[in-house]
Design an enzyme around this catalytic site. Structure first.
Site, PDB file in Angstrom:
ATOM      1  N   GLN A 152       0.831  -1.218   0.000  1.00 38.56           N
ATOM      2  CA  GLN A 152       0.000   0.000   0.000  1.00 38.56           C
ATOM      3  C   GLN A 152       0.864   1.266   0.000  1.00 38.56           C
ATOM      4  O   GLN A 152       0.484   2.298   0.561  1.00 38.56           O
ATOM      5  CB  GLN A 152      -0.954   0.006   1.198  1.00 38.56           C
ATOM      6  CG  GLN A 152      -2.162  -0.889   1.024  1.00 38.56           C
ATOM      7  CD  GLN A 152      -3.132  -0.381  -0.049  1.00 38.56           C
ATOM      8  OE1 GLN A 152      -3.170   0.791  -0.400  1.00 38.56           O
ATOM      9  NE2 GLN A 152      -3.930  -1.290  -0.596  1.00 38.56           N
ATOM     10  N   SER A 153       2.014   1.207  -0.637  1.00 36.86           N
ATOM     11  CA  SER A 153       2.921   2.361  -0.651  1.00 36.86           C
ATOM     12  C   SER A 153       2.325   3.549  -1.395  1.00 36.86           C
ATOM     13  O   SER A 153       1.873   3.432  -2.537  1.00 36.86           O
ATOM     14  CB  SER A 153       4.231   1.963  -1.330  1.00 36.86           C
ATOM     15  OG  SER A 153       5.002   3.115  -1.624  1.00 36.86           O
TER      16      SER A 153
END
Ligand SMILES: *Cc1c(COP(=O)(O)O)cnc(C)c1O
Length: 336
Positions: free
Chosen positions: A78-79
């Site tokens: 989920q960067s």
């Protein structure tokens, strides 16, 4: 020499079109007994905003200078950095290779499908998968293998290096952010910022000191404990001082790291984080994200509780964005 003069020696792509707002949080100020302000870097513009837009101006500037046609980056599933980099590449007409690392254990289906993953997919970038999350060198090597393949195919890859063994180009974006803030509000008595790779914390601290602001800057740990993070910040600031040509003594004694809101770990939501997220939403209608900005606000609340921040003080909270991750954490946020 002004801060803009110092930064003018670095290649820079334009990804931001205007300054982000700085607002007083009236209801929270009343509730907490502070004079609390927020710098809205969730509103940096490109692809749902966030702090990576400022950082990418310098990475993509260097990529353009090298006439790169493809950027490569690695990060958590989920960067925000990975999503923002794919958007910046799209805006500047480059391809992007995104490598996603398994950094957070035990996550449900939304984590792998929604939020930043969905957005990165819509941006059309090539995706790679890396099986572990705390192996900065291994992840970098895997990315370099892909870069070498691209080179062999006649492409011009540019790897965005986030490891501590590379110059923290992204920190320059936060030197600029500090200068921008000083034109909006300059008489604050403390600032609270997230401290992950350290580019935001390091750049912001250095920028304030270069602008003559000496208020304490509390770096809230989002990934490592405060001792490890302190060492990392010394490295980041040492490199940044070299890059900009200032005396590191200006900042070294001012590094403050605090990990009271880190539990249970990187990318995981504890009670303090959840409370901070809902308090901000219900008091001000502003969304924080579960991985970084809610932890940073939880840190501010913890520092206040411990008396490090004092009643009546004029405090700046840096909102670094990240809200798309809310949709990757639905199960965790909705479960009591
Ligand atoms: C990456 C990120 C951070 C951490 O910033 P660093 O410069 O890596 O320390 C904070 N907030 C958000 C929303 C982020 O995406």
């Amino acid at each position: 020499m002004t801060i803009e003069d110092m930064l003018s020696g670095f290649a820079r792509a334009t990804l931001m079109t205007s300054a982000t707002p700085t607002e007083r949080l009236d209801r929270l100020s009343d509730q907490l007994g502070l004079d609390l302000w927020i710098k809205r870097d969730d509103l940096t513009g490109l692809s749902f905003g966030g702090n990576k837009t400022r950082q990418l101006e310098f990475y993509l500037g260097e990529a353009q200078q090298q006439k790169a046609d493809t950027i490569l980056i690695t990060g958590a599933v989920q960067s925000n950095f990975v999503r923002s980099a794919a958007a910046a590449a799209a805006k500047l007409g480059m391809d992007a290779v995104l490598q996603l690392e398994e950094r957070v254990p035990g996550m449900g289906a939304d984590y792998y499908r929604s939020g930043n993953v969905l957005l990165a997919g819509l941006l059309g970038a090539e995706h790679l998968h890396y099986p572990t999350g705390e192996d900065e060198i291994g992840a970098d090597n895997a990315l370099h293998e892909r870069a070498d393949q691209l080179k062999a195919e006649g492409r011009k890859p540019y790897v965005i290096h986030l490891g501590i063994d590379h110059p923290p180009l992204g920190a320059l974006g936060y030197v600029a952010a500090a200068a921008e803030l000083m034109t909006q509000i300059s008489d604050f008595e403390a600032a609270v910022v997230p401290s992950g790779s350290g580019s935001t914390h390091g750049g912001f601290l250095a920028g304030l000191r270069l602008a003559g602001q000496s208020a304490p800057v509390y770096g809230i740990c989002v990934r490592r404990d405060q001792h490890q993070q302190h060492v990392r910040m010394q490295q980041v600031l040492g490199r940044l001082a070299d890059m900009l040509g200032f005396d590191p003594v200006l900042v070294m004694d001012d590094i403050q790291t605090w990990d009271g809101a880190l539990a249970p770990g990187y990318g995981q939501i504890g009670p303090a984080t959840r409370n901070a997220l809902t308090l901000m939403a219900r008091s001000e209608g502003i969304f924080l994200d579960p991985v970084y900005s809610a932890k940073t606000f939880a840190g501010l609340l913890g520092l206040l509780e411990q008396g490090v921040l004092q009643q009546g003080q004029k405090v700046i909270l840096l909102h670094t964005g990240g809200q798309p991750a809310l949709f990757g954490y639905q199960d965790e946020l909705l479960s009591p």
